[in-house]
Write a protein that holds these residues in place. Structure first.
Motif, PDB file in Angstrom:
ATOM      1  N   THR A   2      38.044  -7.084  48.451  1.00 44.61           N
ATOM      2  CA  THR A   2      39.070  -7.176  49.477  1.00 44.61           C
ATOM      3  C   THR A   2      39.089  -5.882  50.272  1.00 44.61           C
ATOM      4  O   THR A   2      39.013  -4.796  49.696  1.00 44.61           O
ATOM      5  N   VAL A   3      39.209  -5.999  51.586  1.00 41.82           N
ATOM      6  CA  VAL A   3      39.243  -4.825  52.457  1.00 41.82           C
ATOM      7  C   VAL A   3      40.619  -4.753  53.100  1.00 41.82           C
ATOM      8  O   VAL A   3      41.170  -5.771  53.519  1.00 41.82           O
ATOM      9  N   GLU A   8      40.905  -0.298  62.536  1.00 44.33           N
ATOM     10  CA  GLU A   8      39.455  -0.220  62.742  1.00 44.33           C
ATOM     11  C   GLU A   8      38.718  -1.333  62.002  1.00 44.33           C
ATOM     12  O   GLU A   8      37.819  -1.974  62.547  1.00 44.33           O
ATOM     13  N   THR A   9      39.088  -1.550  60.758  1.00 43.77           N
ATOM     14  CA  THR A   9      38.445  -2.598  59.965  1.00 43.77           C
ATOM     15  C   THR A   9      38.759  -3.969  60.540  1.00 43.77           C
ATOM     16  O   THR A   9      37.873  -4.822  60.659  1.00 43.77           O
ATOM     17  N   PHE A  10      40.007  -4.165  60.912  1.00 40.98           N
ATOM     18  CA  PHE A  10      40.430  -5.440  61.512  1.00 40.98           C
ATOM     19  C   PHE A  10      39.580  -5.759  62.735  1.00 40.98           C
ATOM     20  O   PHE A  10      39.035  -6.857  62.877  1.00 40.98           O
ATOM     21  N   HIS A  16      33.104 -10.085  64.635  1.00 38.30           N
ATOM     22  CA  HIS A  16      32.045 -11.010  64.246  1.00 38.30           C
ATOM     23  C   HIS A  16      32.271 -12.413  64.821  1.00 38.30           C
ATOM     24  O   HIS A  16      31.387 -13.260  64.745  1.00 38.30           O
ATOM     25  N   TYR A  17      33.446 -12.649  65.338  1.00 38.65           N
ATOM     26  CA  TYR A  17      33.754 -13.940  65.956  1.00 38.65           C
ATOM     27  C   TYR A  17      33.525 -13.799  67.460  1.00 38.65           C
ATOM     28  O   TYR A  17      34.227 -13.036  68.129  1.00 38.65           O
TER      29      TYR A  17
END
Length: 163
Positions: A2-3, A8-10, A16-17
């Motif tokens: 889990t991240v 930034e991560t969001f 990727h979409y």
């Protein structure tokens, strides 16, 4: 694994979409065009016909468009990356050399866009650091056939041929 959903991560994960790229345009009372670029455009309802996009609360263009009470969604073509970058800029004269004509409701329709959707501003809702801007559709058409400009993983791209 889990991240954490830090900003930034969001952004990296959701990058990727792939999204289509639209230019939201409006004509201000003084006759000056306003424009902003969004990758967050969607249909909302068929009856009545409603669409939505999600302007950032920090946008300098959104207040100008909101004050117009209506806007045109221009679906950008895959050969309009340069136009996209121009309209995304902070340059106050960014619209001066953009070829366009006006919809029957007075909003700029960009020449070369794949399609356009002319709307009145139906509602605006707060959503975190963005707004949800909902438009009621009054006119729409395909400007010319082609492929859309895409945004994916921080870059512009094109649809690969499926044939």
């Amino acid at each position: 694994m889990t991240v954490e959903a830090d900003p930034e991560t969001f952004r990296r994960i959701l990058g990727h979409y792939p999204t289509g790229v639209c230019a939201i345009t409006a004509m201000q009372a003084d006759g000056t065009a306003a424009a902003m670029i969004v990758g967050s455009f969607t249909s909302v309802s068929l009856a009545p016909p409603l669409v939505a996009f999600f302007p950032d609360k920090a946008s300098s263009s959104w207040p100008k468009i909101e004050a117009c009470g209506g806007f045109c969604v221009n679906v950008l073509a895959d050969d309009q990356e340069s136009l996209c970058r121009t309209l995304a800029s902070k340059d106050p004269a960014k619209f001066d050399s953009v070829p366009h004509h006006l919809s029957s409701r007075g909003a700029p329709v960009l020449d070369g866009a794949l399609a356009w959707i002319d709307c009145s501003l139906h509602a605006v809702h707060e959503a975190g650091d963005h707004y949800i801007a909902i438009g009621e559709v009054h006119g729409l058409d395909i400007h010319h056939p082609g492929a859309p400009l895409l945004f994916h993983k921080g870059s512009y791209g094109k649809v690969a041929s499926m044939l």
